[in-house]
Scaffold this motif. Structure first.
Motif: not given
Lengths: 286, 275
Positions: A104, A108, A112, B168, B170-171, B173-178, B189, B193
């Motif tokens: 993206f 992202t 940590w 976040d 975006g984070m 969305r990244l997880c869903r894409s994976l 996550v 967080a």
């Protein structure tokens, strides 16, 4: 793949992909996307058909709101087409799949986690054997010049370095395709040029198929085998143009007349698609 | 991999070198507040001695400390139930608060139905409800702990759900894409967080939990520092009250210190800087 250790999963899949090499890796057939908005439905993508061959680098280029990111999200399985179908490697995309690597605009990264652990994040999510992928993670990081930064945290890196970590993370599980959504648009111009060269070199080494969304004409022309211009209202594909520049490519091709002409041609196409709204502007490609 | 791609790597690898005078300003940050506190105690002592204030009105610091030194056994007897009940109330409030935040985060129905009520609930001066807990749960430990939970859980819910929501997009969305599961997203996550938020909520909760127990002891208890304060004050034994208050402060510091220690450990594991 040069010296890159193949991912443990890819070694077994080798024969299958050779058999299907003739057909396009991605097939987008007459796809439409309509969002239900407050002031009635909004057609983000009117009709798009596109094939992407294995190993090809294709850019989706167009102004903001032309539906290029929406199309990419549909290929990723993160959005579903209202009409039409998308297939990847012969099977339809309806939900997110494991064989996609995605990058993206923001890196992202998990703040940590170390650089190395961030790269291994998909391996953990996909429940693959982490220790077997650790070597590959280090090789990918070495490929982008971050081998000295395995133990660093994202906050200690510059924006360009973080985005390189994100590229390694997208490549770690050896996906069939990389989907990149304006990955460098948050970077400064000089870093962006460097990242374009880096990406170009990575693709020469790995031979990965890439679909790359950008609104930078020069970036699209520099990186791509083919540039697909989207525009108009409602948005559709208005140009699908091969980039006739050899590889390996380095930044000096941007000085050539052929490159300048191509950028000009792409820009005129975008302006036409925009209904001539930008036609008062002349000069630079961006 | 022999030659590395990319050149811009040297940047931003800052190692915070000790600034000259940093040690001095650290000492300043510790010495100044301690100095001010000692000065205040000194003035208090002087006022008691020079002004001949009778101990029943205001015992001097020295006589209070002397009393603590002489009767620490009695004070300890009362400090233990107060500390244990406060700790119990705090732990239950934290567990309940985090659990409610999880429900609020993952259930839209719960979020829309529950959250406004929680906020409304917070507007009630909850101390006023303390006597009702005696009616409902009797005069034992359970009523004081329940009241302590009742007034302490709210900041944990609010802070934790804010933490879960702070992730976040975006984070995610990244997880869903994976193809990550909700459980994976939570463990990898969302929860890490939210940790700083959770601890800030728990730091507020730990002080409220003690207040809850003390209020309960004011009303019913036969033991505990709250009981001792009320009992001694009723007999105009102000020195005992003052000593009990000092010990109560120490108990509060102890519990707060444990939460801060937990936070420091979590910070070490989930630091955004290299360890």
């Amino acid at each position: 793949m040069a010296a890159l250790a193949p991912s443990p999963a890819a070694a077994a899949a080798g024969t299958k992909s050779a058999a299907s090499a003739a057909m396009p890796l991605v097939r987008i057939a007459d796809v439409e996307k309509v969002y239900g908005g407050r002031q009635g439905p909004v057609r983000a993508v009117a009709s798009a058909s596109l094939d992407v061959a294995r190993g090809e680098f294709v850019s989706l280029l167009g102004p903001s709101g032309c539906g290029k990111s929406t199309l990419l999200m549909m290929i990723a399985g993160l959005e579903r087409p209202t009409r039409g179908a998308i297939s990847l490697d012969g099977s339809p995309v309806v939900t997110p799949r494991r064989d996609i690597g995605i990058i993206f605009q923001d890196a992202t990264l998990l703040p940590w986690k170390t650089v190395e652990e961030n790269v291994l994040f998909p391996v953990r999510i996909l429940k693959l054997p982490v220790e077997r992928y650790r070597e590959r993670a280090r090789e990918l990081l070495a490929m982008v010049g971050l081998d000295g930064f395995l133990r660093h945290k994202p906050a200690q890196l510059s924006g360009g370095m973080r985005q390189r970590v994100a590229i390694c993370r997208a490549l770690i599980h050896d996906p069939a395709i990389l989907l990149m959504d304006e990955p460098f648009s948050a970077l400064d111009a000089i870093t962006r040029d460097q990242m374009n060269v880096t990406l170009s070199e990575i693709m020469e080494r790995t031979g990965k198929t890439v679909i790359f969304v950008t609104h930078s004409i020069r970036e699209a022309a520099f990186l791509s085998d083919r540039v697909v211009v989207m525009g108009g209202r409602p948005s559709r594909i208005i140009l699908d143009e091969p980039m006739p520049f050899g590889r390996p490519r380095r930044l000096d091709i941007e000085e050539t007349p052929a490159f300048g002409q191509m950028v000009r041609r792409l820009r005129l196409t975008i302006e036409e698609g925009h209904g001539g709204a930008m036609s008062g502007r002349t000069g630079g490609g961006e | 991999m022999a030659n590395a791609i990319g050149t811009e790597t040297g940047a931003m690898v800052a190692t915070p070198a000790a600034e000259p005078g940093a040690g001095l300003s650290n000492a300043r940050a510790i010495l100044l507040p301690i100095g001010l506190a000692l000065l205040a105690l000194g003035l208090w002592q002087a006022a008691c001695v020079i002004g001949h204030i009778p101990p029943v009105i205001l015992p001097s610091p020295l006589s209070t400390f002397r009393y603590i030194g002489e009767r620490w056994d009695i004070l300890l007897t009362h400090a233990i139930p107060t500390t244990v009940e406060s700790a119990l109330g705090f732990v239950l409030a934290s567990v309940l608060g985090i659990a409610l935040a999880v429900v609020i985060t993952y259930s839209r129905l719960a979020r829309e139905a529950l959250y406004p009520n929680l906020v409304f609930f917070q507007l009630i001066p909850k101390i006023a409800l303390a006597p009702l807990f005696i009616i409902w749960l009797g005069i034992g430990t359970q009523s004081r702990v329940a009241f302590s939970v009742f007034i302490a859980f709210f900041p944990v819910v609010i802070a934790t759900s804010a933490g879960f929501a702070s992730v976040d997009r975006g984070m995610l969305r990244l997880c869903r894409s994976l193809t990550a599961t909700e459980r994976q997203i939570f463990l990898h996550v969302r929860f890490p967080a939210a940790l700083p938020y959770i601890f800030s909520g728990m730091k507020v909760a730990v002080t409220l939990a003690i207040i809850g127990v003390i209020i309960g002891e004011f009303i019913t208890a036969q033991a505990g520092l709250g009981y001792l304060i009320i009992f001694a004050t009723a007999r105009a034994d102000t020195e005992v009250s003052m000593a009990a208050i000092v010990v109560l402060c120490l108990c509060g510091l102890l519990l707060y210190g444990l939460v801060a220690l937990g936070e420091a450990v979590a910070n070490r594991i989930y630091a955004a800087e290299a360890s």
